[in-house]
Design a protein around this motif. Structure first.
Motif, PDB file in Angstrom:
ATOM      1  N   LEU A 241      45.520  47.332  33.473  1.00 30.39           N
ATOM      2  CA  LEU A 241      44.701  48.038  34.392  1.00 30.39           C
ATOM      3  C   LEU A 241      43.403  47.312  34.170  1.00 30.39           C
ATOM      4  CD1 LEU A 241      45.143  51.979  32.958  1.00 30.39           C
ATOM      5  CD2 LEU A 241      45.970  51.003  35.204  1.00 30.39           C
ATOM      6  N   GLU A 242      43.082  46.684  33.337  1.00 32.57           N
ATOM      7  CA  GLU A 242      41.749  46.058  32.933  1.00 32.57           C
ATOM      8  C   GLU A 242      41.539  45.230  34.132  1.00 32.57           C
ATOM      9  OE1 GLU A 242      43.934  46.277  30.848  1.00 32.57           O
ATOM     10  OE2 GLU A 242      43.402  47.328  29.230  1.00 32.57           O
ATOM     11  N   PRO A 243      41.836  44.170  34.615  1.00 35.91           N
ATOM     12  CA  PRO A 243      41.607  43.386  35.657  1.00 35.91           C
ATOM     13  C   PRO A 243      41.130  44.210  37.015  1.00 35.91           C
ATOM     14  CG  PRO A 243      43.528  42.342  34.697  1.00 35.91           C
ATOM     15  CD  PRO A 243      43.169  43.750  34.344  1.00 35.91           C
ATOM     16  N   VAL A 244      42.092  45.184  37.287  1.00 42.46           N
ATOM     17  CA  VAL A 244      41.968  45.955  38.466  1.00 42.46           C
ATOM     18  C   VAL A 244      40.552  46.662  38.447  1.00 42.46           C
ATOM     19  CG1 VAL A 244      43.188  47.606  39.655  1.00 42.46           C
ATOM     20  CG2 VAL A 244      44.431  45.957  38.522  1.00 42.46           C
ATOM     21  N   ALA A 245      40.621  47.556  37.296  1.00 45.50           N
ATOM     22  CA  ALA A 245      39.185  48.431  37.157  1.00 45.50           C
ATOM     23  C   ALA A 245      38.005  47.405  37.243  1.00 45.50           C
ATOM     24  CB  ALA A 245      39.323  48.863  35.730  1.00 45.50           C
TER      25      ALA A 245
ATOM     26  N   THR B  90      43.203  45.208  47.025  1.00 45.26           N
ATOM     27  CA  THR B  90      44.754  44.776  47.099  1.00 45.26           C
ATOM     28  C   THR B  90      45.044  43.464  46.520  1.00 45.26           C
ATOM     29  OG1 THR B  90      44.408  43.834  49.304  1.00 45.26           O
ATOM     30  CG2 THR B  90      44.840  45.960  49.279  1.00 45.26           C
ATOM     31  N   GLY B  91      45.976  43.024  46.608  1.00 48.53           N
ATOM     32  CA  GLY B  91      46.298  41.557  46.112  1.00 48.53           C
ATOM     33  C   GLY B  91      45.487  40.644  46.658  1.00 48.53           C
ATOM     34  N   ALA B  92      45.196  40.689  47.889  1.00 48.23           N
ATOM     35  CA  ALA B  92      44.243  39.722  48.500  1.00 48.23           C
ATOM     36  C   ALA B  92      43.198  39.524  47.858  1.00 48.23           C
ATOM     37  CB  ALA B  92      43.899  39.991  50.073  1.00 48.23           C
ATOM     38  N   ASP B  93      42.322  40.508  47.064  1.00 50.21           N
ATOM     39  CA  ASP B  93      41.094  40.677  46.311  1.00 50.21           C
ATOM     40  C   ASP B  93      41.097  39.825  44.960  1.00 50.21           C
ATOM     41  OD1 ASP B  93      39.459  42.225  48.168  1.00 50.21           O
ATOM     42  OD2 ASP B  93      41.001  43.615  47.889  1.00 50.21           O
ATOM     43  N   PHE B  94      42.632  39.407  44.546  1.00 48.50           N
ATOM     44  CA  PHE B  94      42.404  38.909  43.318  1.00 48.50           C
ATOM     45  C   PHE B  94      42.907  36.966  43.445  1.00 48.50           C
ATOM     46  CE2 PHE B  94      43.203  43.020  42.437  1.00 48.50           C
ATOM     47  CZ  PHE B  94      42.763  43.201  41.221  1.00 48.50           C
ATOM     48  N   PRO B  95      42.091  36.307  42.764  1.00 48.43           N
ATOM     49  CA  PRO B  95      42.308  34.792  42.644  1.00 48.43           C
ATOM     50  C   PRO B  95      43.888  34.625  42.426  1.00 48.43           C
ATOM     51  CG  PRO B  95      40.956  35.246  41.091  1.00 48.43           C
ATOM     52  CD  PRO B  95      41.029  36.699  41.685  1.00 48.43           C
ATOM     53  N   GLU B  96      44.337  33.447  42.875  1.00 49.55           N
ATOM     54  CA  GLU B  96      45.692  32.986  42.454  1.00 49.55           C
ATOM     55  C   GLU B  96      45.348  32.588  40.927  1.00 49.55           C
ATOM     56  OE1 GLU B  96      48.948  33.497  41.967  1.00 49.55           O
ATOM     57  OE2 GLU B  96      49.303  33.055  44.131  1.00 49.55           O
ATOM     58  N   ALA B  97      46.064  33.278  39.945  1.00 46.21           N
ATOM     59  CA  ALA B  97      45.853  32.632  38.373  1.00 46.21           C
ATOM     60  C   ALA B  97      46.554  31.403  38.329  1.00 46.21           C
ATOM     61  CB  ALA B  97      46.000  33.745  37.471  1.00 46.21           C
ATOM     62  N   ALA B  98      45.953  30.454  37.513  1.00 46.27           N
ATOM     63  CA  ALA B  98      46.652  29.359  37.023  1.00 46.27           C
ATOM     64  C   ALA B  98      48.084  29.850  36.192  1.00 46.27           C
ATOM     65  CB  ALA B  98      45.747  28.356  36.146  1.00 46.27           C
ATOM     66  N   SER B  99      48.887  28.810  36.178  1.00 50.47           N
ATOM     67  CA  SER B  99      50.220  29.044  35.363  1.00 50.47           C
ATOM     68  C   SER B  99      49.808  28.371  34.238  1.00 50.47           C
ATOM     69  CB  SER B  99      51.360  28.241  36.119  1.00 50.47           C
ATOM     70  OG  SER B  99      52.598  28.373  35.446  1.00 50.47           O
TER      71      SER B  99
ATOM     72  N   VAL C 279      41.775  38.899  31.249  1.00 49.91           N
ATOM     73  CA  VAL C 279      40.877  39.323  32.377  1.00 49.91           C
ATOM     74  C   VAL C 279      40.226  38.097  32.767  1.00 49.91           C
ATOM     75  CG1 VAL C 279      38.906  40.600  33.081  1.00 49.91           C
ATOM     76  CG2 VAL C 279      40.801  41.818  31.567  1.00 49.91           C
ATOM     77  N   ALA C 280      39.755  37.167  31.780  1.00 50.09           N
ATOM     78  CA  ALA C 280      39.001  35.963  32.180  1.00 50.09           C
ATOM     79  C   ALA C 280      39.774  35.089  33.005  1.00 50.09           C
ATOM     80  CB  ALA C 280      38.389  35.243  31.179  1.00 50.09           C
ATOM     81  N   GLY C 281      41.068  34.857  32.585  1.00 49.03           N
ATOM     82  CA  GLY C 281      41.951  34.097  33.126  1.00 49.03           C
ATOM     83  C   GLY C 281      42.505  34.687  34.660  1.00 49.03           C
ATOM     84  N   ALA C 282      42.719  35.895  34.547  1.00 53.08           N
ATOM     85  CA  ALA C 282      43.250  36.652  35.913  1.00 53.08           C
ATOM     86  C   ALA C 282      42.005  36.520  36.767  1.00 53.08           C
ATOM     87  CB  ALA C 282      43.719  38.117  35.547  1.00 53.08           C
ATOM     88  N   LEU C 283      41.057  36.395  36.727  1.00 50.87           N
ATOM     89  CA  LEU C 283      39.864  36.780  37.592  1.00 50.87           C
ATOM     90  C   LEU C 283      38.985  35.557  37.691  1.00 50.87           C
ATOM     91  CD1 LEU C 283      38.672  40.575  36.804  1.00 50.87           C
ATOM     92  CD2 LEU C 283      40.486  39.676  38.581  1.00 50.87           C
ATOM     93  N   GLY C 284      39.056  34.509  36.735  1.00 45.39           N
ATOM     94  CA  GLY C 284      38.617  33.422  36.917  1.00 45.39           C
ATOM     95  C   GLY C 284      36.889  33.401  36.622  1.00 45.39           C
TER      96      GLY C 284
END
Lengths: 751, 164
Positions: free
Chosen positions: A271-275, A73-82, A241-246
């Motif tokens: 889909l890619e960051p979620v997958a 869920t959203g809780a499993d993703f880091p907060e990405a930088a602006s 993906v790198a940015g969204a997942l750190g």
């Protein structure tokens, strides 16, 4: 740099594309065709509400289902930088991350709120039904009017309209303000002999690629990941993906699969960051793919628009002033191409006084994405409709009116710089001279014309050229091939090297196997990646000449290169010839294998302009419009492979005709999309269309070795008004609202 | 519940597979049979990317149950070329540049072959209506229609040569 009389062996011919046999036999591997051993199947839970606060998610029952291996869920993703993300449509990394998985709020029906991975698609779907989401349903706004009303529900409480000075004190749904104010438009319009104008609307429309989004992701225990996906840019996926997942970019290897259409809609990730997060949790590779309904409800349509315009001319038809205010629907997150829209709205014409104000509006629709010439078709619809009205008011032929005002080389462009070798005037002249324009109309038929353009782009690209031992040629790029660009790359390499096209093979490499390339978009690939291919081929020629010189014992600069061979000119070498194949055969033991990889960021791209002529038959009883004849004329610089260039014009015209006549996102009062399928979202089918004739106007780009200008996007800009101008004449009423459905044509519209 | 065991013929060869009762023929082709040339664009019979022949009738394989293939003949794009030689339709699609992304192409080719088998000399209008169930978003159909009409000419010529 290159005289126009330059002659070619390969450029301008029509060979079969290198990937052709794979694609007509079913062997080509697209997004959903790739699989790994032990692969899990993912599914995404999507918000049924247009706007809702997510108070909590309980996935315990889903996780307990046998066969379920991961839930995120959203809780499993880091907060990405602006961080601002370059692309065809402005975007922000933090927004992209929140779009792929909602955090505190779901912002549109279809917004992802959770995802599962399981041992079969059926178990994954069953698990979705076991996830309990506690929603606090909020008021929603799916239209511009609702989103900018004083009591509108606020999508983002930290959005203070960028572009407004001073910065607003309160947040709003106005996501961007752009303004162009040159001269005194109001005074010019007050003194104009004729003024056309009105209130124009267009609806959000989808790119409509036939291949739904799909990917496979794998996470290794050492932190290195792989993704196989169909997209317009493997490097784009790596970066986002790198940015969204750190993650580090070098830890993500993205392999491009064949892409089943994109049109701008596959220039971002869904889909890619979620997958990858699912794969990371499950410890096994995961495939995610969208249904058609998910594609409509959760991926980016082009913005809908509301446009108010006034355009004035003197009695001779010279444009004197324009005023335009437009609002574009950005959907859930900012980014709706208002900047290019404002810059391009009048870019084809010399209008001394202009005041253009543009707004992007966030609302509870899927976040809008690039779609072929993003931002341009909507404003061109309004401008080109006004030109048609002015032509009628002043009794001037519509093409003549445009010719009087058209920009040419040296005229000031939208960025304030003089235009290069653009070809709008040549296109208008070609349209006027075309037999279609003077052909008699059948009873009940009418004719419309419209022009349009797109800025095009260059951007960074890398290409490698390597010789096999037998002298055959391997070209490698990082630019996904959406419409035949492998053929164009092979042709430019063959032309440069002086070898037959059939000896060149092209590979689109993964992100670990070639240097960076910006995505396939902006009509840039044949121009910019082509530059890289030509530069790499020239380096290979330089090496081959040096090897021949070494063999002959002469200085390299005495060795000439022509017809795919080194030719000696000095001393004993005079008259001697070594072919590329001969040099390649000796290379391993005479200096080493020959290859070159070159990265470029070429300047010198030029805008593309086109003019379309459309004949329509209107059934006065039913309001049904049938396009009976269509001609698309465009300055293409020089076509490397004319069949694929014609195909761009034909495909863009067909999409524009669909935009004009059929296509629209339809939302109910509940904020849910009512037509998320091809039955009710009707794209043009074969029986809707006539043949689409094309005229390729050649005005070579002096800043490209083979004269290339981008061609892919321009063709969707003219059709909206070309069709509307024809229908307006048939209906006897100006058509200002798209799509021109039978109901709209018969009952709607302005008097 | 255990899976169903289906025995069928695919592109002329005997084939068998296991499926769930609610699996589509498309899922069986792409999954257990490994024939991914047939594409899914919508899953609702609206786009034609999954077009195959079932006992000589053109169907959207997403709307046919896998179990319905029991004892019947299925033909897919993978069966279009004979040995290493492309079918005239495949050849004409390549020569005309009648594909850009190529995703709708397998369905279009199967549908076009069905047309030419029924009517080897279709008019442009007949071809357009026959193929109206096969969406292509890239080409605007112009080159697709030209390729189909040209392939019809090739097939008539081949047939004429064989008769003579």
């Amino acid at each position: 740099m290159n005289p126009p009389e330059q002659s070619f062996r390969v450029v301008g011919t029509r060979p079969v594309r290198p990937d052709g046999a794979d694609k007509v036999t079913g062997r080509a591997l697209y997004g959903t065709d790739f699989a790994l051993a032990g692969m899990l199947h993912g599914a995404v839970l999507r918000s049924p509400h247009a706007h809702a606060r997510i108070r909590g998610i309980d996935a315990s029952r889903a996780l307990a289902l046998p066969g379920v291996k991961a839930v995120v869920t959203g809780a499993d993703f880091p907060e990405a930088a602006s961080v601002a993300i370059a692309g065809e449509s402005a975007a922000n990394l933090r927004d992209i991350a929140r779009n792929v998985m909602a955090r505190d709020k779901a912002l549109y029906e279809g917004h992802a709120v959770a995802a599962v991975a399981a041992t079969s698609p059926a178990i994954a779907r069953a698990a979705l039904a076991l996830i309990a989401v506690d929603y606090e349903v909020l008021p929603h706004a799916t239209s511009i009017a609702a989103a900018i009303a004083p009591d509108a529900p606020l999508l983002h409480d930290d959005l203070f309209t960028p572009g407004l000075k001073p910065r607003p004190e309160t947040p709003s749904n106005l996501a961007l303000h752009v303004a162009i104010d040159t001269g005194d438009a109001a005074a010019a319009l007050a003194g104009a002999a004729a003024v056309a104008g009105g209130h124009y609307t267009t609806q959000p429309v989808h790119q409509g690629y036939i291949e739904p989004h799909a990917c496979v992701a794998q996470w290794n225990a050492d932190g290195q990941a792989q993704i196989w996906a169909s997209s317009q840019g493997a490097f784009m996926i790596r970066s986002l993906v790198a940015g969204a997942l750190g993650l580090k970019q070098a830890d993500i290897r993205v392999t491009p699969l064949e892409i089943g259409g994109g049109f701008g809609g596959k220039t971002t990730v869904y889909l890619e960051p979620v997958a990858l997060q699912l794969a990371r949790q499950a410890g096994r590779p995961v495939r995610l793919e969208m249904s058609r309904s998910e594609v409509f409800r959760a991926t980016g349509p082009a913005p809908g628009a509301v446009i108010d315009i006034r355009l004035g001319a003197d009695k001779d038809g010279m444009l004197v002033g324009a005023e335009m205010t437009f609002h574009y629907t950005a959907g859930a997150f900012p980014g709706a191409a208002a900047h290019p829209a404002a810059l391009l709205a009048l870019a084809g014409y010399k209008v001394p006084n202009r005041k253009i104000t543009g707004w992007e509006v966030v609302c509870n629709l899927p976040s809008s994405a690039a779609y072929r010439a993003p931002g341009a078709p909507q404003v061109a619809f309004a401008v080109e409709s006004c030109l048609d009205e002015l032509a009628l008011q002043l009794g001037i032929d519509p093409i003549e009116l445009r010719l009087k005002n058209a920009v040419g080389p040296g005229d000031t462009g939208p960025m304030g710089l003089p235009h290069g070798q653009i070809g709008l005037i040549e296109c208008l002249e070609a349209a006027r001279a075309h037999p279609h324009y003077s052909a008699p109309l059948a009873p009940g038929e009418t004719r419309g014309v419209a022009a349009g353009g797109w800025a095009n782009y260059g951007g960074p690209s890398t290409a490698a050229v390597a010789l096999a031992e037998d002298g055959s040629v391997l070209v490698t790029t990082g630019s996904p091939d959406i419409g035949g660009s492998r053929a164009a790359m092979a042709m430019m390499a063959a032309e440069t090297l002086g070898v037959p096209y059939e000896t060149v093979r092209v590979t689109i490499a993964d992100t670990a196997s070639i240097g960076f390339s910006f995505l396939t978009g902006g009509s840039r690939t044949t121009f910019a990646t082509g530059h890289a291919v030509i530069a790499a081929a020239n380096q290979v020629i330089a090496t081959a000449r040096a090897r021949a010189a070494q063999i002959w014992g002469v200085a390299a600069d005495t060795v000439a290169w022509r017809d795919g061979a080194a030719h000696g000119t000095a001393g004993d070498s005079a008259g001697k010839v070594l072919t590329l194949a001969e040099i390649a055969g000796k290379a391993a033991n005479a200096g080493g294998p020959i290859s070159a990889e070159v990265g470029v960021n070429p300047a010198g791209w030029l805008p593309g302009f086109g003019v379309h002529i459309c004949d329509c038959a209107l059934d006065a009883e039913t309001g049904q419009v049938k396009v009976t004849r269509y001609t698309a004329i465009q300055d293409v610089g020089r076509a490397i492979h004319p069949a694929y260039v014609e195909g761009q014009l034909q495909g863009g015209a067909a999409q524009g005709i669909g935009w004009a006549l059929n296509e629209a996102y339809v939302y109910g009062a509940d904020g849910r999309m009512e037509n998320p399928g091809f039955l009710d979202y009707r794209v043009p089918v074969a029986s809707d269309l006539p043949m689409i004739d094309t005229v390729l106007v050649d005005k070579p780009n002096p800043d490209h070795p083979y004269g290339v200008k981008g061609v892919g996007e321009t063709p969707i800009v003219p059709p909206l008004a070309a069709v509307a101008n024809a229908v307006s004449r048939a209906a006897g009423r100006r058509q200002r609202h798209l799509p021109m459905s039978p109901e709209q044509v018969l009952l709607g519209g302005d008097a | 519940m255990s899976k169903l065991h289906i025995t069928t013929t695919v592109n002329g060869d005997p084939a068998e597979f296991l499926c769930e009762a609610d699996d589509s023929l498309l899922a069986a082709l792409r999954g257990p049979l490994g024939l991914t040339g047939t594409k899914e664009g919508c899953g609702s019979g609206d786009c034609g990317a999954c077009t195959v022949m079932l006992d000589g009738s053109m169907v959207c394989s997403c709307l046919v149950l896998a179990a319905e293939a029991q004892g019947r003949r299925v033909e897919t794009v993978e069966g279009l070329a004979e040995g290493g030689a492309l079918h005239p339709l495949q050849q004409r699609f390549l020569e005309h540049g009648a594909l850009q992304c190529g995703f709708c192409t397998p369905g279009l080719l199967v549908a076009a072959r069905a047309l030419l088998e029924r009517n080897p000399d279709p008019s442009e209008e007949e071809a357009r209506y026959w193929l109206a169930g096969n969406l292509c978003r890239c080409t605007g159909y112009d080159k697709v229609i030209r390729a189909v009409l040209d392939a019809g000419r090739d097939l008539r010529q081949d047939h004429g040569e064989k008769v003579a």
